[in-house]
Design an enzyme around this catalytic site. Structure first.
Site, PDB file in Angstrom:
ATOM      1  CB  ILE A  83       5.801   2.375   9.687  1.00 16.14           C
ATOM      2  CG1 ILE A  83       5.474   1.027  10.652  1.00 16.14           C
ATOM      3  CG2 ILE A  83       6.187   3.296  10.620  1.00 16.14           C
ATOM      4  CD1 ILE A  83       6.790   0.398  11.222  1.00 16.14           C
TER       5      ILE A  83
ATOM      6  CG  HIS B 111      -3.752  -1.747  11.141  1.00 14.46           C
ATOM      7  ND1 HIS B 111      -4.400  -0.595  11.088  1.00 14.46           N
ATOM      8  CD2 HIS B 111      -3.185  -2.034  10.112  1.00 14.46           C
ATOM      9  CE1 HIS B 111      -3.981  -0.188   9.675  1.00 14.46           C
ATOM     10  NE2 HIS B 111      -3.542  -1.092   9.283  1.00 14.46           N
TER      11      HIS B 111
ATOM     12  CG  PHE C  96     -10.706   4.038   5.930  1.00 13.88           C
ATOM     13  CD1 PHE C  96     -11.462   3.697   7.089  1.00 13.88           C
ATOM     14  CD2 PHE C  96     -11.100   3.618   4.823  1.00 13.88           C
ATOM     15  CE1 PHE C  96     -12.841   3.270   6.987  1.00 13.88           C
ATOM     16  CE2 PHE C  96     -12.525   3.393   4.780  1.00 13.88           C
ATOM     17  CZ  PHE C  96     -13.152   3.180   6.065  1.00 13.88           C
ATOM     18  CB  ALA C  97      -6.794   2.241  10.318  1.00 13.20           C
TER      19      ALA C  97
ATOM     20  CB  ILE D 101      -6.065   7.148   4.331  1.00 17.34           C
ATOM     21  CG1 ILE D 101      -7.093   7.751   4.837  1.00 17.34           C
ATOM     22  CG2 ILE D 101      -6.458   6.731   2.729  1.00 17.34           C
ATOM     23  CD1 ILE D 101      -7.791   8.791   3.934  1.00 17.34           C
TER      24      ILE D 101
ATOM     25  CB  CYS E 252       1.888   8.202   9.062  1.00 15.73           C
ATOM     26  SG  CYS E 252       0.180   7.160   9.348  1.00 15.73           S
TER      27      CYS E 252
ATOM     28  NE  ARG F 230      -0.246   0.278   4.849  1.00 12.15           N
ATOM     29  CZ  ARG F 230       0.813   1.277   5.630  1.00 12.15           C
ATOM     30  NH1 ARG F 230       1.038   2.086   4.692  1.00 12.15           N
ATOM     31  NH2 ARG F 230       1.258   0.920   6.415  1.00 12.15           N
ATOM     32  N   GLY F 231       0.209   2.309   0.029  1.00 14.93           N
ATOM     33  CA  GLY F 231       0.900   3.513  -0.077  1.00 14.93           C
ATOM     34  C   GLY F 231       1.316   3.878   1.348  1.00 14.93           C
ATOM     35  N   GLY F 232       1.951   5.002   1.411  1.00 21.12           N
ATOM     36  CA  GLY F 232       2.353   5.526   2.968  1.00 21.12           C
ATOM     37  C   GLY F 232       3.326   4.613   3.551  1.00 21.12           C
TER      38      GLY F 232
END
Length: 224
Positions: A83, A86, A159-160, A146, A176, A79-81
């Site tokens: 660390i 969750h 997303f979270a 996201i 992030c 995914r993008g982004g």
């Protein structure tokens, strides 16, 4: 006027990260081939750290061995982004949506941000986006992350939102990759635990409004 696209949403409860990823991969293929409608997976992960494509080693503040010893895995993702964390008390959303006739990646990410801003607003939380950054913020810090990927026109990952999340779990990372801002949660912002089920249904409503989709609740059995 064309009828809004049908989107299935389903609450899966607690799902291990790799199992959720395998489910997404299967649904990406089905949505791409037209064998499945757009699907919004809603779930919670056990403790896990995931590294996006832009992740840097120095943003993991504890070693993977130390984290593994405490039962918390670290996974590389596409995914993008960067660390992120969750875990329990967090709402994770994985929309698997064909964007070919809907709009491009930037429009999609900005729409997800607005979905979250509107959801938080339903609970009296004044949230906003930040210029040059991805995610959703309050004056108290970042409240939602996201990170998405698009393969053959189909978006996945997602997303979270921190609802009743234990924020001490962020101490092992630079969330992030942002070094100068804290993270927060709905519970912190409101001064009390928040009804997670109410948040889920508010989010589904806001997702429908902002994405222009007709939401229908599905059974978790469809993934078995």
């Amino acid at each position: 006027m064309p009828r809004p696209e049908f989107c299935r949403f389903v609450w899966l409860g607690t799902v291990e990260y790799l199992a959720a990823r395998a489910l997404q991969d299967s649904l990406v293929e089905q949505v791409h081939n037209g064998d499945s409608p757009a699907t919004l997976l809603l779930l919670e992960h056990p403790h896990v750290y995931t590294r996006g494509r832009l992740s840097r080693d120095e943003h993991l503040l504890s070693s993977e061995a130390e984290l593994a010893a405490s039962g918390i895995p670290v996974y590389e993702t596409d995914r993008g982004g960067q660390i992120t964390y969750h875990g329990p008390g967090q709402l994770v959303g994985y929309p698997i949506v064909n964007l070919r006739d809907w709009g491009g990646p930037l429009k999609y990410v900005r729409t997800l941000e607005q979905v979250i801003v509107d959801t938080l607003g339903d609970f009296g939380i004044d949230a906003h986006t930040e210029q040059g950054l991805t995610g959703v913020w309050t004056p108290g810090g970042k409240i939602a992350a996201i990170g998405v990927k698009i393969a053959r026109g189909v978006a996945f990952h997602g997303f979270a939102i921190n609802i009743n999340t234990d924020l001490s779990n962020y101490r092992h990372i630079v969330p992030c990759g942002i070094t100068d801002r804290p993270v927060t949660s709905m519970a912190v912002e409101l001064g009390e635990d928040t009804d997670a089920e109410a948040v889920r249904y508010s989010l589904v409503y806001r997702f429908a409004r902002n994405m222009g989709m007709r939401m229908v609740e599905g059974s978790p059995e469809f993934v078995s």
